[in-house]
Design a protein around this motif. Structure first.
Motif, mmCIF file in Angstrom:
data_model
loop_
_atom_site.group_PDB
_atom_site.id
_atom_site.type_symbol
_atom_site.label_atom_id
_atom_site.label_comp_id
_atom_site.label_asym_id
_atom_site.label_seq_id
_atom_site.Cartn_x
_atom_site.Cartn_y
_atom_site.Cartn_z
ATOM 1 N N TRP B 35 31.151 35.537 36.692
ATOM 2 C CA TRP B 35 32.474 35.898 36.196
ATOM 3 C C TRP B 35 33.339 36.275 37.396
ATOM 4 C CZ3 TRP B 35 35.034 35.503 31.721
ATOM 5 C CH2 TRP B 35 34.307 35.298 30.541
ATOM 6 N N VAL B 37 37.531 37.348 38.489
ATOM 7 C CA VAL B 37 38.811 37.839 37.998
ATOM 8 C C VAL B 37 39.907 37.424 38.977
ATOM 9 C CG1 VAL B 37 38.529 40.118 39.095
ATOM 10 C CG2 VAL B 37 40.102 39.842 37.173
ATOM 11 N N SER B 39 43.814 38.383 39.617
ATOM 12 C CA SER B 39 45.027 39.141 39.340
ATOM 13 C C SER B 39 46.226 38.275 39.699
ATOM 14 C CB SER B 39 45.038 40.438 40.151
ATOM 15 O OG SER B 39 43.950 41.252 39.769
ATOM 16 N N LEU B 47 33.150 39.278 39.933
ATOM 17 C CA LEU B 47 32.832 40.494 39.182
ATOM 18 C C LEU B 47 31.322 40.698 39.084
ATOM 19 C CD1 LEU B 47 35.291 40.339 36.148
ATOM 20 C CD2 LEU B 47 35.368 41.936 38.063
ATOM 21 N N ASP B 85 43.216 46.260 34.540
ATOM 22 C CA ASP B 85 42.324 45.149 34.183
ATOM 23 C C ASP B 85 43.084 43.935 33.655
ATOM 24 O OD1 ASP B 85 39.980 47.571 32.945
ATOM 25 O OD2 ASP B 85 39.919 46.490 34.862
ATOM 26 N N TYR B 89 40.584 35.942 33.631
ATOM 27 C CA TYR B 89 39.145 36.021 33.864
ATOM 28 C C TYR B 89 38.522 34.639 33.701
ATOM 29 C CZ TYR B 89 39.670 41.048 33.752
ATOM 30 O OH TYR B 89 40.047 42.335 34.034
#
Lengths: 116, 113
Positions: B35, B37, B39, B47, B85, B89
């Motif tokens: 996984w 992420v 931004s 992750l 958060d 993703y």
């Protein structure tokens, strides 16, 4: 102390031009990659080099030519840029061809290419 | 052909609520799963990863994921979401003996105050 660094971060140019994106990693990895992320955020691998040797070459127009002068660098040259080349290009690196040593890929921050 | 699917394009969650992002894979053998992420305007940050062994893996930023072979899934979870958060993703997989990462389409997480 950046791990995977790409330059430039932004690239705005006109159709038909030739441009290059550079990537360098200081992680001691021997395998590097180029990915393309399109406008819908979909990520797809383009190329991979292991110790300067091409090991993955997806269906990519031959206007795209990667070059790896050494295992810490993988540059991407694009000839005759087209509107459809507008995307974010990510460089990544990892240990091991063939998935050796169970290591993940580490990504750079991307180069946003915009074709006018 | 190998594939990774993220069924949810967008998820909106309230700050402090729990989050679960779905990921399904299709490989001949158990793949390595990841996984990442992203931004806004940033690169991809790892992750967590699953190679073998314990099917519940812990990652950074309070995330965890559970590998379920019977469901061909590798869902990502966080018990209490923070506003930071909010991001895109990506689930990704590759063959154990390969380098080629295949990404899911991504799930955009929006966090409501």
């Amino acid at each position: 102390d950046t791990a995977v660094s790409q330059t430039p971060k932004y690239l705005v140019t006109q159709m038909g031009n030739d441009k290059s994106i550079k990537c360098e990693q200081n992680l001691g990895h021997d395998t590097m990659y180029w990915y393309k992320q399109d406008s819908k955020k979909f990520l797809k691998i383009m190329f991979s080099y292991n110790n300067k040797e091409l090991i993955i070459n997806e269906t990519v127009p031959n206007r795209f030519s990667p070059k790896s002068p050494d295992k810490a660098h993988l540059n991407l040259h694009i000839n005759s840029l087209e509107l459809g080349d507008s995307a974010v290009y990510f460089c990544a690196s990892s240990h091991g061809a063939g998935g050796a040593r169970n290591q993940p890929q580490h990504f750079g921050d991307g180069t946003r290419l915009s074709i006018l | 052909a190998q594939s990774v699917t993220q069924p949810d394009i967008h998820i909106t969650v309230s700050e402090g609520a729990s989050l679960e992002l779905r990921c399904n894979y299709s490989y001949g053998a158990t793949p390595y799963l990841f996984w990442y992420v992203q931004s806004p305007g940033q690169g991809l940050q790892l992750l967590l990863k699953y190679f073998s062994g314990d099917t519940l893996v812990q990652g950074i930023k309070g995330f965890e994921a559970e590998f379920k072979r019977s469901q061909s899934s590798f869902n990502l979870r966080k018990p209490s979401v923070h506003w930071s958060d909010a991001a895109e993703y990506f689930c990704a997989g590759r063959k154990a003996a390969g380098n080629k990462l295949t990404f899911g389409g991504g799930t955009r997480v929006l966090v409501k105050p």
